[in-house]
Design an enzyme around this catalytic site. Structure first.
Site, short mmCIF file in Angstrom:
data_model
loop_
_atom_site.label_atom_id
_atom_site.label_comp_id
_atom_site.label_asym_id
_atom_site.label_seq_id
_atom_site.Cartn_x
_atom_site.Cartn_y
_atom_site.Cartn_z
N PRO A 15 0.79 -1.22 0.00
CA PRO A 15 0.00 0.00 0.00
C PRO A 15 0.83 1.28 0.00
CG PRO A 15 -0.13 -1.11 2.12
CD PRO A 15 0.52 -2.07 1.16
N ASN A 16 0.38 2.20 -0.81
CA ASN A 16 0.93 3.55 -0.95
C ASN A 16 2.26 3.62 -1.68
OD1 ASN A 16 -1.22 4.96 0.42
ND2 ASN A 16 -0.48 3.99 2.29
N ARG A 23 5.30 12.16 -3.24
CA ARG A 23 5.25 12.93 -1.98
C ARG A 23 6.30 12.35 -1.02
NH1 ARG A 23 -0.62 12.52 -1.89
NH2 ARG A 23 -0.40 11.20 -0.08
N TYR A 28 11.37 9.02 1.37
CA TYR A 28 11.40 7.94 0.39
C TYR A 28 12.20 8.25 -0.88
CZ TYR A 28 7.69 6.17 3.40
OH TYR A 28 6.98 5.72 4.48
N ASN A 80 8.00 -5.53 -0.59
CA ASN A 80 7.88 -4.39 0.30
C ASN A 80 6.40 -4.32 0.66
OD1 ASN A 80 7.63 -1.97 1.61
ND2 ASN A 80 8.94 -0.83 0.22
N ALA A 83 2.94 -0.60 4.89
CA ALA A 83 2.45 -0.61 6.28
C ALA A 83 1.87 -1.98 6.68
CB ALA A 83 1.40 0.49 6.47
N GLU A 104 12.44 -9.41 2.29
CA GLU A 104 11.68 -8.20 2.62
C GLU A 104 12.55 -6.96 2.37
OE1 GLU A 104 11.31 -7.20 6.83
OE2 GLU A 104 9.23 -6.64 6.47
N HIS A 106 12.49 -2.55 2.66
CA HIS A 106 11.86 -1.26 2.93
C HIS A 106 12.79 -0.18 2.40
CE1 HIS A 106 8.62 -2.83 5.33
NE2 HIS A 106 9.50 -3.61 5.96
N ARG A 113 12.56 5.31 12.62
CA ARG A 113 11.27 5.99 12.52
C ARG A 113 10.38 5.62 13.72
NH1 ARG A 113 8.94 5.30 6.66
NH2 ARG A 113 7.70 7.07 7.41
O1 CA2 Z 1 10.17 2.29 3.85
C1 CA2 Z 1 9.36 1.57 3.26
O2 CA2 Z 1 9.58 1.06 2.17
C2 CA2 Z 1 7.96 1.37 3.86
O3 CA2 Z 1 7.55 0.05 3.57
C3 CA2 Z 1 7.05 2.37 3.18
C4 CA2 Z 1 5.63 2.36 3.73
C5 CA2 Z 1 5.65 2.48 5.25
O4 CA2 Z 1 4.33 2.37 5.78
C6 CA2 Z 1 6.53 1.44 5.91
O5 CA2 Z 1 6.56 1.64 7.31
C7 CA2 Z 1 7.96 1.53 5.37
C8 CA2 Z 1 4.84 3.52 3.13
C9 CA2 Z 1 4.68 3.39 1.63
C10 CA2 Z 1 4.95 4.66 0.93
O6 CA2 Z 1 4.05 5.67 1.34
C11 CA2 Z 1 4.18 6.90 0.78
C12 CA2 Z 1 3.30 7.85 1.25
C13 CA2 Z 1 3.37 9.14 0.74
C14 CA2 Z 1 4.32 9.46 -0.23
C15 CA2 Z 1 5.20 8.50 -0.69
C16 CA2 Z 1 5.12 7.21 -0.18
#
Ligand code: CA2
Length: 155
Positions: A15-16, A23, A28, A80, A83, A104, A106, A113
């Site tokens: 997700p995301n 963003r 990221y 990956n 969340a 896995e 990230h 974090r």
């Molecule tokens: O660091 C990572 O790759 C994560 O898997 C990214 C997830 C986060 O919930 C994990 O804790 C760590 C979030 C996905 C990306 O979300 C975004 C949100 C807004 C802008 C860009 C990416």
């Protein structure tokens, strides 16, 4: 029938991760999901592997991809879980259930974090976890997966 694995690996993004590069670049980076998928295709090709990249915001769909990986005799999985890594026993169980070598990844260093990112259910099912290398982590994951499954670099 013989259970011969293919030279395909699945690269699953949760997700995301479709928002990568759009963003939160301070967390990221600037690379997009399309950049990640291009990197994975090139990294896999170095070992004679084909990266089949999928992204989903749905836990159910991600579980479906993991089950499909078993049906299609996929050689390995890079995931990956976003969340869902921190919440999903169902993803853990799916990875354990298919018995496919899984790494896995990230993008961010989850340990620097919020504490809710410090635990991963996926980590318990994967043979290795990487975090904090930005999108380079996917290349490292594919390299480690190739070593694990005995896929050698091609000249
Ligand atoms: O660091 C990572 O790759 C994560 O898997 C990214 C997830 C986060 O919930 C994990 O804790 C760590 C979030 C996905 C990306 O979300 C975004 C949100 C807004 C802008 C860009 C990416």
């Amino acid at each position: 029938m013989a259970n011969t694995t293919t030279n395909t690996i699945y690269v699953l993004n949760g997700p995301n991760l479709n928002l990568l590069g759009i963003r939160e670049p301070e967390t990221y980076g600037h690379a997009t999901l399309a950049d990640v998928e291009k990197l994975c295709a090139a990294a896999a090709a170095q070992y004679g592997l084909t990266a089949d990249c999928r992204q989903s915001n749905s836990e159910s769909e991600l579980i479906g991809y993991i089950h499909e990986a078993r049906e299609k005799h996929v050689a390995g999985i890079v995931i990956n879980g976003g969340a869902y890594s921190h919440t999903s026993i169902a993803l853990h169980d799916a990875i354990v259930g298919v018995r496919i070598p899984t790494v896995e990844v990230h993008v961010s260093n989850v340990y620097t974090r919020e504490s809710f990112r410090h635990h991963s259910f996926i980590a318990k099912a994967a043979f290795a976890s990487l975090c904090g290398f930005g999108i380079e982590g996917y290349r490292l994951a594919i390299s480690g997966l190739a070593a694990k499954i005995g896929a050698n670099a091609i000249a």
